[in-house]
Every structure is written in C-alpha cells, then in structure tokens.
Design a protein around this motif. Structure first.
Motif, mmCIF file in Angstrom:
data_model
loop_
_atom_site.group_PDB
_atom_site.id
_atom_site.type_symbol
_atom_site.label_atom_id
_atom_site.label_comp_id
_atom_site.label_asym_id
_atom_site.label_seq_id
_atom_site.Cartn_x
_atom_site.Cartn_y
_atom_site.Cartn_z
ATOM 1 N N TYR A 229 0.843 -1.205 0.000
ATOM 2 C CA TYR A 229 0.000 0.000 0.000
ATOM 3 C C TYR A 229 0.877 1.252 0.000
ATOM 4 O O TYR A 229 0.399 2.366 0.142
ATOM 5 C CB TYR A 229 -0.913 0.008 1.242
ATOM 6 N N ARG A 239 -3.428 1.439 -2.196
ATOM 7 C CA ARG A 239 -3.077 2.523 -1.280
ATOM 8 C C ARG A 239 -4.346 3.233 -0.791
ATOM 9 O O ARG A 239 -4.537 3.428 0.417
ATOM 10 C CB ARG A 239 -2.138 3.506 -1.989
ATOM 11 N N PHE A 240 -5.236 3.581 -1.727
ATOM 12 C CA PHE A 240 -6.495 4.242 -1.357
ATOM 13 C C PHE A 240 -7.297 3.390 -0.364
ATOM 14 O O PHE A 240 -7.885 3.915 0.582
ATOM 15 C CB PHE A 240 -7.351 4.487 -2.603
ATOM 16 N N SER A 241 -7.339 2.089 -0.590
ATOM 17 C CA SER A 241 -8.197 1.255 0.262
ATOM 18 C C SER A 241 -7.661 1.210 1.686
ATOM 19 O O SER A 241 -8.443 1.188 2.644
ATOM 20 C CB SER A 241 -8.362 -0.148 -0.326
ATOM 21 N N GLN A 243 -5.806 3.684 3.020
ATOM 22 C CA GLN A 243 -6.047 5.036 3.539
ATOM 23 C C GLN A 243 -7.506 5.185 3.980
ATOM 24 O O GLN A 243 -7.799 5.714 5.058
ATOM 25 C CB GLN A 243 -5.674 6.080 2.473
ATOM 26 N N ALA A 244 -8.427 4.679 3.136
ATOM 27 C CA ALA A 244 -9.852 4.783 3.479
ATOM 28 C C ALA A 244 -10.169 4.002 4.751
ATOM 29 O O ALA A 244 -10.953 4.453 5.594
ATOM 30 C CB ALA A 244 -10.708 4.274 2.315
ATOM 31 N N LEU A 250 -7.070 10.205 1.191
ATOM 32 C CA LEU A 250 -6.668 9.512 -0.034
ATOM 33 C C LEU A 250 -5.859 10.501 -0.871
ATOM 34 O O LEU A 250 -6.399 11.493 -1.358
ATOM 35 C CB LEU A 250 -7.900 9.039 -0.815
ATOM 36 N N THR A 251 -4.585 10.247 -1.047
ATOM 37 C CA THR A 251 -3.708 11.222 -1.701
ATOM 38 C C THR A 251 -3.732 11.046 -3.217
ATOM 39 O O THR A 251 -3.294 10.038 -3.753
ATOM 40 C CB THR A 251 -2.270 11.097 -1.177
ATOM 41 N N SER A 301 -11.265 7.396 -6.273
ATOM 42 C CA SER A 301 -11.262 7.865 -4.881
ATOM 43 C C SER A 301 -12.694 8.029 -4.365
ATOM 44 O O SER A 301 -12.995 7.679 -3.222
ATOM 45 C CB SER A 301 -10.479 9.177 -4.764
ATOM 46 N N MET A 304 -14.185 4.655 -3.745
ATOM 47 C CA MET A 304 -13.517 4.080 -2.578
ATOM 48 C C MET A 304 -14.101 4.654 -1.290
ATOM 49 O O MET A 304 -14.402 3.913 -0.345
ATOM 50 C CB MET A 304 -12.020 4.397 -2.682
ATOM 51 N N VAL A 317 -10.475 13.045 0.498
ATOM 52 C CA VAL A 317 -9.356 13.040 -0.450
ATOM 53 C C VAL A 317 -8.481 14.261 -0.202
ATOM 54 O O VAL A 317 -8.913 15.255 0.379
ATOM 55 C CB VAL A 317 -9.815 13.048 -1.932
#
Lengths: 382, 382
Positions: A229, A239-241, A243-244, A250-251, A301, A304, A317
């Motif tokens: 991630y 990575r988003f998942s 972060q979420a 979410l960058t 994003s 997600m 985000v």
C-alpha cells in the motif's frame, strides 16, 4: 495434469497464481529470485500482511491442501539456473510474472532504471531462449501491464492499425516510466521471438491490480499474498483502500483526471486460468487486455470513499503535487475484451471492497506505516 | 568551435565522423570500448583495409592535418567511465554510434543476443542519464537504422499515424533480428527520455551503409575506416562490391526481392553534419530517415554487376538459401526525406562505385578471405 512453471511465484501476482493452479491439481513449480523482498527493504516498504519465507509458505500450503508446490530460488537473468529449472520442471505452460513491477522504483535513479531493464527485459529474453530450446511445445503466458500502452488513449484488444489498416501494429510505445519502457520493449521481444521461432505466446496486459483475496488464500492468513500500500510498490487502488480504512486522506497526485484500467487480484487469477486453458497456436503472439473497469483516479477515490462509508468508515481526499511526468488529463478508451468473450465475468470494485475487506485491513492496523504512503520519487531530475 | 563527443568513434561510422568534424575545426573526443574488434576476432572477420590501433590512427591524423582528436577507451555500459568522459569532454553534441551493428552477430546465440541488448539498449540508457545530468544543454544524435522499422513496408519520415490520425506513433516495431529489436527499443527509450527530461534528441535511421571514402580519409590509407565485407559485419552492398571486384559470385539470400534502403558512407557523414548544424528544440525527439535509394537486393546486384562491368570487371549472381527468417518479398515504400529538404544531395550507387573504388578494393586482393563471405548463422534454432 498440466505442468506449470511460475516465474516470479513469490510475488503479489505469482503466489496466488501458483496456489490456484496447484489447488486445481496441476503440477506447479515456482522460480523466484526474491529480489522484490530486497527492493522492498531498500525502500522501507513492508507488505500489509506478514509474508512468510517461501519455504514456509509452501509447507503451509501443503499442510492446508495436501498439495505440493516445488520451488527454486533463482534469477531469470542467470541462464544457468533458468535452464536447469526448465529442464527439471519440463513445463507445458510458463507463467512469467518475474518483472520489476514498480514505476516509481524504476525512476529512483539510474541504477534502478537499469536493474528494471535487466530484470524485466533481459530476463524475458532469457526466458524466450529457454522456451525455444525446450523439447516440447510450451505456452508462454506473460503478465504485462496496460501501462505499456503509455500515453496512448485509444486502445483496442489486439492490434491497432496504422495508416487505415495498411499495417498491423501491436503497441503504442509511449511509456511514462522506465518500468513501462521495459514492459513495452518486452512486448516487442515477445512478438519477435514468436515470429522467429514460432512460439505460442500470450501477453496479458493487466489493469492496475488491487485486492488480496483469491479463492485459494481467502481464509488462511499464512498463505496471504504480499499486499503493498506504499507509494513505491502499492498500486493506487491498494493505497487508497488502506487510507480509506484507517481514515487517512486519499492522496491524489495532480488533477486525478488520469484514467486508468483496473483489475481485482481475484479476476487476475481467473483470467490467467482461462488463458492457460485456451493457448494460441504455435507461432502466434496474442495480446489480451485484462481489466475490469476504466476510471479516473478521482472517480476511483470517490467510489472508494463510498465503499468505506457503507461499512461505517470515513475518510476524505487530498490533492498533492504530482511528482510524475505524465499527462494530467489522460482519457483512456478501451474497446472490447476477448477475456469477457472467453467467459470472464469481471467483478466491480464495490463487489471486492466489502465489509470483510476493510475489516481484514483494520486487523493489521498496527502494522500500517503512514510514512511510506508519501510519494517521494520525482520523475524529472536525477 | 563545437565540442563533439563521438561514442563508438573507432567504428565504421564513428571514425569518419570524428575525422570530418575534427577537420572542420571542432573539438572532437572519441569514446570507444574496442568491442567490435574483439567480436570481429571471434567471428574470424577482418576489415578489408588494415585498421591501426586507435592511438596510432589519432597520431596519424594529427601528422596529416595538424588537428588533435582526444580519445578514451571506455564502455558506455560502464557508467563511471561514461560520466568521467562526459565531464572531461563537456560536449555540446554527442554523436552516439556505439551499438552492436550486426543482425547475424545478434542471432549467433543467446550470449550474443544479450550482449547486443546490453551494449546497444542498456548503453543508450546510460548515455541518456549522462546527457540529462550534464551542466548544459546537449544535442544527442543517435545513429539508428531503418531496420528498426522491421517488416513494416510503408514508412514516412517522422511519425506514422494510428487509427487515421487519432494517435501519433513513432515506430512500427516489428524487428527481424535481436539487433533490430535493440534498435527499435533504443528508439522508445530516446522518445521517453526526451519527453521526461526535455532533451533534444535526433535519431537518424540509416539505410544500409556502403563504401569507404569520405572527404577526410580518401587519400590517406592509414586513416581508412574499418570496411567489412564478411557475412557477419559487412552490409550486403559492401559484400557485393568486394565479390564483384574479384569476380566471385554475388551471393543473394533467398529471392532477392527484399527491398532495402541504402546510404553511402560519404552521405552518412554529410547528413550527420546537417543534423548537428540544425538541432531540435529541447524536449523534442526527432526521427530522420537517412537513405539515398531504396531497391531490392536483386536490383542492387544487377546495378553492382553493371558498375563493375563498366570498369572491365566480370561477375555473376548466385542465389543461396536464406538462413534468416524474414519476408522473402518485402516491399518498402519510403515517403519524403527531411534531410533532402535540409540540403542533402544524395549520391547514387553508380557515383560511388567508380573505377577508383574497385581499384582500391583490388589493391587489397591478397587480404580478401572468401570463407568469411559465406553466411553461416541460422535465424531459426539456437
């Protein structure tokens, strides 16, 4: 029973493939140089789930399933090792996912750019020589990437046409990183070798793969694949998942209007299975796009965040400067999918990112390293 | 006075280029690893004219012209040497002709296929890093080959178009040897690096180069370039011209109906001169086809026999089996030539192959080795 050799069988894609084919009763051999584990150390990355050494994973699999996987530590750029393993495994099918998979890693510095070419491009040329010297016909299945199309927007399955159909043409070859460069050039090598030696080759051009569950490994933590991630080895969706799940922003790099193709790990495995079951004729090089959905990073994003919200998780985000050199707005139109015609019923993102998915991530909350999610490798100056 | 660094400056193309630029008063530095001389030994090949060691050639040139050429022995795949030489020469222009130039050599075996990729492809990636880290803008001129277009027949200067113009596309990427594969992939690397780092790059795609005289070296035997006529390093036109001179049959592989583009060594030098005088803007990657004529191998043999006959020499053609895997009938349509528009007045074959040309070959009659003119490297099995 098919004899299947998985090159790169310790990796994110290779390990679940090896498990899946072994579960189905095939004779599976893994070859891997464990380079990814070293690169991961260099970058300070760590997979979300603890990944056991390969000898332990193979033993765990045997305990769970009663099935054996043979494995060899070896590098495809070492032709002595490669030929020995080919001679020992004597495969009907070779699944090649031994390439350096990360764009940012390839852009770190000159050494990483060169290692990527050696590992992916020169390694594949060795594999092609191993296949052509084999005593019986081999179907070579190469896991490539939609990234090999680079900045091209209009992509059809198979061959686009130059000059209104006068010339067939396989690739668009406008890569945006040294890793995409290697992938694009691997394709040209596959095409040449297939023509010159009459080899049967399928290149699967994968969308950005996300997720961790496959049928084989769903319920066994010790058989989990190496899920990343971080900003170097994690795809944007993985990575988003993460972060979420933990409520971290979410960058999004730049505008977020870059469109990309995506593919779940589970569907990745199904698609390779369909491909193995239906080899092209000798002398044929087949390119199959393998993706479930196309969307912009911004759309990703939003979907997600909505998926996380459905299971009670809240995040937002955050736009950060894009360190890459890429088209900020990059439309991507993909027409047709032979794998759908071959029977693959792709899952949508929302079918993968359910409550179980986020809960499994949160079980590893203490292992998550926020630092490594920050993009730090610039494309421009070295 | 321009500072010019010639990579591969000991070679068939590089040496006359170095001489020509030095004669014109530029500051010329040569870098060469002398690998070609070693490969030539391995294959039993020998240039038609005795080629002195590089330190002797450079001294001879100084005695003749009063001008100095700086030279370094070093390999572009050795980045320490490459960076050192870049820092020392501090070039305005880099002329890169350091690639492994032979199709048959690249098809000898796996080791030669890999060496070709390392030398040409990885070497070029190092050169690109050296250019991007230079303290001032560099114009990189890469001597490529029309062979990179491979089996494609319809080629325009610059960019062919995919799907009726919706996508620009630089290359056709259907190579017919591991050397053409390396060349095609070098082009993709150049294009990527130019986009990513905003470099000024020209790739000259040369026709098959023939001949030995250039203005600088015409009258000085000790400054002669390394002219090959063997089946590994000699181009078809150079081999034919030696065969015609000594009355040996001109050996045509297969039908002879493969069309190829050609270019005299003299015009090669003029074209590079025009290219250096007119660099593209930073961030621009320019592809220029550089050839004088397109003809089939059969037409070439007929014109060669006629040229020989005009000076009292008699030979004939002989068809031999084609050991290559290539289109037996390969039409090649080339439209437009930017170098013509830039003022290059290409010479025809008959203007090069005059009495003097054949007499010069016959002066070396005792050195000619008939054995090495026989093609012996098969494309198919390794």
């Amino acid at each position: 029973m098919t004899k299947i050799l998985v090159l790169g069988g310790d990796g994110y894609l290779g390990w679940p493939l090896a498990l899946s084919f072994a579960e189905q009763g095939n004779h599976v051999t893994i070859m891997d140089n464990l380079a990814k584990r070293k690169w991961e150390m260099e970058c300070g990355s760590m997979p979300l789930f603890e990944v056991f050494p390969i000898h332990r994973r193979v033993l765990n699999f045997k305990e769970q399933s009663g099935k054996e996987i043979q494995y060899f530590i070896g590098d495809v750029t070492n032709v002595g090792a490669l030929y020995h393993i080919f001679d020992t495994a004597n495969p009907d099918v070779v699944i090649h996912c031994a390439g350096q998979p990360s764009g940012p890693f390839s852009m770190r510095n000159r050494a990483s750019a060169i290692i990527t070419q050696e590992n992916s491009y020169l390694g594949t040329i060795n594999v092609l020589f191993a296949v052509q010297r084999a005593m019986r016909p081999v179907h070579l299945v190469v896991l490539g990437s939609m990234g090999a199309y680079g900045i091209s927007g209009n992509i059809r399955d198979g061959s686009p046409e130059v000059d209104g159909g006068k010339e067939p043409l396989l690739f668009t070859n406008q890569p945006e990183s040294f890793q995409q460069l290697a992938n694009a050039n691997v394709s040209v090598a596959l095409s040449f070798a297939s023509r010159n030696w009459e080899l049967s080759i399928t290149e699967l051009r994968l969308g950005l793969v996300y997720g961790f569950w496959t049928t084989a490994t769903s319920d066994v933590p010790s058989l989990q694949t190496s899920f990343y991630y971080d900003a170097v080895f994690g795809t944007v969706a993985n990575r988003f998942s993460v972060q979420a799940a933990i409520g971290h922003p979410l960058t999004i790099y730049g505008s977020g209007r870059q469109e990309r193709a995506f593919l779940s790990l589970q569907d990745m495995v199904y698609g390779v299975g369909l491909t193995v079951a239906d080899p092209p004729a000798m002398g044929t090089f087949r390119v199959l796009n393998h993706f479930s959905e196309v969307m912009s990073v911004e759309d990703l994003s939003e979907r997600m965040l909505a998926a996380a919200k459905r299971v009670g998780l809240t995040a937002r985000v955050k736009h950060v400067p894009n360190r890459r050199v890429e088209r900020d707005v990059h439309p991507c139109v993909l027409e047709g999918s032979q794998l759908k015609d071959m029977g693959l019923n792709y899952k949508r993102l929302e079918q993968i990112l359910d409550e179980n998915y986020f809960r499994t991530i949160l079980n590893e909350k203490d292992r998550i390293d926020l630092d490594i999610m920050e993009s730090y490798i610039p494309w421009r100056k070295h």
